[in-house]
Scaffold this active site. Structure first.
Site, PDB file in Angstrom:
ATOM      1  N   ARG A   1     -28.028   4.217  18.994  1.00 38.72           N
ATOM      2  CA  ARG A   1     -28.762   2.944  18.949  1.00 38.72           C
ATOM      3  C   ARG A   1     -30.038   3.080  18.108  1.00 38.72           C
ATOM      4  O   ARG A   1     -30.407   2.180  17.361  1.00 38.72           O
ATOM      5  CB  ARG A   1     -29.086   2.482  20.383  1.00 38.72           C
ATOM      6  CG  ARG A   1     -29.716   1.114  20.443  1.00 38.72           C
ATOM      7  CD  ARG A   1     -29.789   0.570  21.877  1.00 38.72           C
ATOM      8  NE  ARG A   1     -30.780  -0.488  21.966  1.00 38.72           N
ATOM      9  CZ  ARG A   1     -31.906  -0.429  22.678  1.00 38.72           C
ATOM     10  NH1 ARG A   1     -32.181   0.641  23.399  1.00 38.72           N
ATOM     11  NH2 ARG A   1     -32.751  -1.433  22.676  1.00 38.72           N
TER      12      ARG A   1
ATOM     13  N   HIS B   1     -30.720   0.798  14.882  1.00 38.75           N
ATOM     14  CA  HIS B   1     -31.886  -0.098  14.824  1.00 38.75           C
ATOM     15  C   HIS B   1     -32.844   0.276  13.691  1.00 38.75           C
ATOM     16  O   HIS B   1     -33.576  -0.575  13.203  1.00 38.75           O
ATOM     17  CB  HIS B   1     -32.631  -0.103  16.165  1.00 38.75           C
ATOM     18  CG  HIS B   1     -32.009  -1.013  17.170  1.00 38.75           C
ATOM     19  ND1 HIS B   1     -32.719  -1.650  18.152  1.00 38.75           N
ATOM     20  CD2 HIS B   1     -30.720  -1.412  17.334  1.00 38.75           C
ATOM     21  CE1 HIS B   1     -31.892  -2.396  18.890  1.00 38.75           C
ATOM     22  NE2 HIS B   1     -30.678  -2.248  18.418  1.00 38.75           N
TER      23      HIS B   1
ATOM     24  N   TRP C   1     -19.972  -1.305  28.858  1.00 39.61           N
ATOM     25  CA  TRP C   1     -18.898  -2.160  28.326  1.00 39.61           C
ATOM     26  C   TRP C   1     -17.517  -1.599  28.680  1.00 39.61           C
ATOM     27  O   TRP C   1     -16.551  -2.329  28.726  1.00 39.61           O
ATOM     28  CB  TRP C   1     -19.002  -2.246  26.805  1.00 39.61           C
ATOM     29  CG  TRP C   1     -20.165  -3.009  26.260  1.00 39.61           C
ATOM     30  CD1 TRP C   1     -20.154  -4.335  25.896  1.00 39.61           C
ATOM     31  CD2 TRP C   1     -21.495  -2.532  25.984  1.00 39.61           C
ATOM     32  NE1 TRP C   1     -21.395  -4.689  25.409  1.00 39.61           N
ATOM     33  CE2 TRP C   1     -22.235  -3.614  25.455  1.00 39.61           C
ATOM     34  CE3 TRP C   1     -22.130  -1.306  26.131  1.00 39.61           C
ATOM     35  CZ2 TRP C   1     -23.574  -3.510  25.067  1.00 39.61           C
ATOM     36  CZ3 TRP C   1     -23.465  -1.186  25.752  1.00 39.61           C
ATOM     37  CH2 TRP C   1     -24.168  -2.284  25.237  1.00 39.61           C
TER      38      TRP C   1
HETATM   39  C1  HEM Z   1     -24.524  -8.427  17.480  1.00 37.03           C
HETATM   40  C2  HEM Z   1     -24.857  -7.168  17.381  1.00 37.03           C
HETATM   41  C3  HEM Z   1     -25.467  -6.365  18.496  1.00 37.03           C
HETATM   42  C4  HEM Z   1     -26.186  -6.768  19.572  1.00 37.03           C
HETATM   43  C5  HEM Z   1     -26.624  -8.180  19.929  1.00 37.03           C
HETATM   44  C6  HEM Z   1     -26.486  -5.590  20.360  1.00 37.03           C
HETATM   45  C7  HEM Z   1     -27.190  -5.590  21.549  1.00 37.03           C
HETATM   46  C8  HEM Z   1     -27.344  -4.504  22.371  1.00 37.03           C
HETATM   47  C9  HEM Z   1     -28.014  -4.512  23.646  1.00 37.03           C
HETATM   48  C10 HEM Z   1     -28.673  -5.713  24.279  1.00 37.03           C
HETATM   49  C11 HEM Z   1     -27.935  -3.258  24.153  1.00 37.03           C
HETATM   50  C12 HEM Z   1     -28.502  -2.761  25.471  1.00 37.03           C
HETATM   51  C13 HEM Z   1     -29.808  -1.998  25.281  1.00 37.03           C
HETATM   52  C14 HEM Z   1     -30.324  -1.462  26.580  1.00 37.03           C
HETATM   53  O1  HEM Z   1     -30.578  -2.270  27.486  1.00 37.03           O
HETATM   54  O2  HEM Z   1     -30.476  -0.235  26.708  1.00 37.03           O
HETATM   55  C15 HEM Z   1     -27.213  -2.461  23.224  1.00 37.03           C
HETATM   56  C16 HEM Z   1     -26.907  -1.138  23.406  1.00 37.03           C
HETATM   57  C17 HEM Z   1     -26.255  -0.376  22.474  1.00 37.03           C
HETATM   58  N1  HEM Z   1     -25.896  -0.744  21.196  1.00 37.03           N
HETATM   59 FE1  HEM Z   1     -25.878  -2.629  20.509  1.00 37.03          FE
HETATM   60  N2  HEM Z   1     -25.952  -4.502  19.735  1.00 37.03           N
HETATM   61  C18 HEM Z   1     -25.334  -4.923  18.594  1.00 37.03           C
HETATM   62  C19 HEM Z   1     -24.724  -4.126  17.653  1.00 37.03           C
HETATM   63  C20 HEM Z   1     -24.661  -2.761  17.703  1.00 37.03           C
HETATM   64  C21 HEM Z   1     -24.238  -1.913  16.622  1.00 37.03           C
HETATM   65  C22 HEM Z   1     -23.848  -2.409  15.228  1.00 37.03           C
HETATM   66  C23 HEM Z   1     -24.301  -0.635  17.081  1.00 37.03           C
HETATM   67  C24 HEM Z   1     -23.995   0.651  16.365  1.00 37.03           C
HETATM   68  C25 HEM Z   1     -23.272   0.749  15.278  1.00 37.03           C
HETATM   69  C26 HEM Z   1     -24.744  -0.689  18.458  1.00 37.03           C
HETATM   70  C27 HEM Z   1     -24.885   0.394  19.291  1.00 37.03           C
HETATM   71  C28 HEM Z   1     -25.330   0.332  20.596  1.00 37.03           C
HETATM   72  C29 HEM Z   1     -25.270   1.440  21.526  1.00 37.03           C
HETATM   73  C30 HEM Z   1     -24.656   2.812  21.264  1.00 37.03           C
HETATM   74  C31 HEM Z   1     -25.857   0.994  22.716  1.00 37.03           C
HETATM   75  C32 HEM Z   1     -26.015   1.774  24.022  1.00 37.03           C
HETATM   76  C33 HEM Z   1     -27.396   2.358  24.129  1.00 37.03           C
HETATM   77  C34 HEM Z   1     -27.625   3.133  25.404  1.00 37.03           C
HETATM   78  O3  HEM Z   1     -26.685   3.391  26.151  1.00 37.03           O
HETATM   79  O4  HEM Z   1     -28.779   3.478  25.635  1.00 37.03           O
HETATM   80  N3  HEM Z   1     -24.983  -1.989  18.787  1.00 37.03           N
HETATM   81  N4  HEM Z   1     -26.866  -3.236  22.128  1.00 37.03           N
END
Ligand code: HEM
Length: 361
Positions: free
Chosen positions: A117, A121, A260
Site C-alpha cells: 500500500r 500510494h 477482502w
Molecule cells: C479504487 C482504488 C482503490 C481504493 C479506493 C483503495 C482503498 C483502500 C482502502 C480504504 C484500504 C484500507 C486501508 C486501511 O484501513 O488500512 C486499502 C487497503 C489496501 N490497498 Fe487499496 N485501494 C485502491 C486501489 C489499490 C491498488 C491499486 C493497490 C495496489 C496495487 C491497493 C493495495 C492495497 C493493499 C495491499 C491494502 C491493504 C493494506 C493493509 O492491509 O494494511 N489498493 N485500499
C-alpha cells in the site's frame, strides 16, 4: 554536531552555487545531485573518529562538486553505483522484515500488504498532464503529504523502511519503497514484478496536493477519473484492484473494516472470484458504507471494489481474472511495474527492468 550534519552543512553552499549556475530546470538539477543516495556511514564514536570525520568533511567540500555533480568538470556522477546484487540484498532484508510481522503479532502475520500500500500510494499520485507526483521523489516523507487522509496508517510501513534505509544508505527512498512493493508481492506468492532503480529523493515542495488518491466511498466515474489521470485504462484499473486480495481495512486508518479474502497474505485471484460468487449486502454498522458477504459476514468490499462487477466494461475484465489466475498474474505484474515507475523520467533509469529473486524460489 554529528558528522553527517557537518558534511551536509559544508556541502550546502556548494550545492546552492552549483544549482544557481545549472542550465537546466531547478528540479531536474537538484534531482541530478541525488541520482544515487550517497550518505556516508555514521562515524564510530570517539575523538579519532571525530578528527577523521572533520578531515573527510573538509575534503568532501572540495570533492563533492567534482564527484557527485552532473556539472562536474570530470563528468563523474556518483562515487558509489550499486549493483543488482546490492538491490537483491536490500530485497532480502525487506523479505525478512515482512516475515517478522508474525513475531510482532501484527495483523495477519505479514507486513507485505501495508508495504504494498505504501508503494502504491507513493506512485499513485501521478498526474500525466502536469508530470507531477509518482514514485520519483518519495514525497510522503514530508508534511503535508504524510498527513493526507488516504495515507493514514502508512507511517507503519515508512518506519519499517527507515530501518532498511539506515542499513543501506545509498538507496533512494523512492527505490526503497517501490522495491518493498515488489518484495511484498513476490514474497506473498505473487508474480515476478520487473523493477529497476533510478528514483531520486525530492523535497517538500514536490509534495502533491491532497485528493489524488482514490476515495473508496465513490463510484465508477471517480475511479476512472483517478486512474485515467495516471494514464491507466479500464483493464489496468481492474488488474490493479486485484491487490485487494491482500491485507485488510482498519477502522483507525481508513474507517473501513475487515479483509477482502480468506487468505490476505497470499496473492490470488480470489478477490474477483468472491466478487462474483458471493452475495454482497450493505453492512449495517456504525461506520462508512461497505459491503459484507451474506454467508460468513467476515469479508468486505468497498464501494469502489463493487463497481468492478456493476460497470459493464470493468466487469468484463473482472470475470476474465476470476476465471484465469495466470492471466491475472500476468496483467497484475505488468500494471504494477508501470505503476511503480510513474513520475520517473526515463533518462533516470540506466537499464531495462529486471526481476529480483524471491525467497520462495
Ligand atoms: C479504487 C482504488 C482503490 C481504493 C479506493 C483503495 C482503498 C483502500 C482502502 C480504504 C484500504 C484500507 C486501508 C486501511 O484501513 O488500512 C486499502 C487497503 C489496501 N490497498 Fe487499496 N485501494 C485502491 C486501489 C489499490 C491498488 C491499486 C493497490 C495496489 C496495487 C491497493 C493495495 C492495497 C493493499 C495491499 C491494502 C491493504 C493494506 C493493509 O492491509 O494494511 N489498493 N485500499
Amino acid at each position: 554536531m554529528s558528522f553527517q550534519t557537518t558534511l551536509r552543512r559544508a556541502r550546502a553552499p556548494i550545492r546552492a552555487a552549483a544549482l544557481a549556475s545549472a542550465p537546466r530546470s531547478a528540479t531536474f538539477a537538484r534531482a541530478a545531485f541525488r541520482r544515487y543516495s550517497t550518505e556516508p556511514e555514521p562515524p564510530k564514536k570517539g575523538n579519532t573518529a571525530l578528527y577523521i570525520g572533520l578531515t573527510a568533511a573538509a575534503l568532501g567540500v572540495g570533492a563533492y562538486f567534482i564527484y557527485t555533480s552532473d556539472e562536474s568538470p570530470l563528468g563523474v556522477k556518483a562515487t558509489y553505483v550499486p549493483t543488482r546484487e546490492d538491490y537483491q540484498k536490500v530485497y532480502n532484508r525487506i523479505a525478512e522484515i515482512i516475515e517478522s510481522a508474525s513475531d510482532a503479532g501484527y495483523d495477519d502475520g505479514s507486513y507485505g500488504p501495508v508495504l504494498l500500500r505504501l508503494a502504491w500510494h507513493s506512485s499513485g499520485t501521478y498526474d500525466e498532464q502536469t508530470k507531477t507526483g509518482g514514485s520519483n521523489y518519495a514525497t510522503m516523507r514530508f508534511n503535508p503529504e504524510s498527513g493526507h487522509g488516504a495515507n493514514a496508517g502508512l507511517d507503519v510501513a515508512r518506519n519499517l523502511m527507515e530501518g532498511v534505509k539506515k542499513e543501506f544508505p545509498w538507496i533512494s527512498y523512492g527505490d526503497l519503497w517501490t522495491l518493498a512493493g515488489v518484495a511484498a508481492i513476490q514474497e506473498m506468492a505473487g508474480p515476478k514484478v520487473p523493477w529497476r532503480p533510478g528514483r531520486v529523493d525530492g523535497f517538500t515542495e514536490n509534495c502533491t496536493p491532497d485528493g489524488r488518491l482514490p476515495d473508496a466511498a465513490q463510484g465508477a466515474d471517480h475511479v476512472r477519473a483517478i486512474f485515467y489521470r495516471m494514464g491507466f485504462n479500464d483493464q489496468e484499473i481492474v488488474a490493479l484492484s486485484g491487490a485487494h486480495a491482500l491485507g485488510r481495512c482498519h477502522t483507525n486508518r481508513s474507517g473501513f473494516d475487515g479483509p477482502w479474502t480468506f487468505s490476505p497474505t497470499t496473492v490470488t485471484n480470489d478477490y474477483y472470484k468472491l466478487l462474483f460468487e458471493e452475495s454482497w449486502v450493505w453492512r449495517k454498522w456504525n461506520g462508512p458504507k461497505q459491503l459484507q458477504d451474506k454467508k460468513t459476514k467476515s469479508l468486505m468490499m468497498l464501494p469502489t471494489d463493487y463497481v468492478l462487477v456493476q460497470d459493464k466494461s470493468f466487469k468484463k475484465y473482472a470475470k476474465a481474472y476470476a476465471d484465469n489466475q495466470d492471466l491475472f498474474f500476468k496483467d497484475f505484474a505488468a500494471a504494477v511495474a508501470r505503476l511503480f515507475e510513474l513520475g520517473v523520467p526515463t533518462n533516470q533509469f540506466s537499464e531495462e527492468p529486471y526481476t529480483l529473486k524471491s525467497t520462495l524460489d
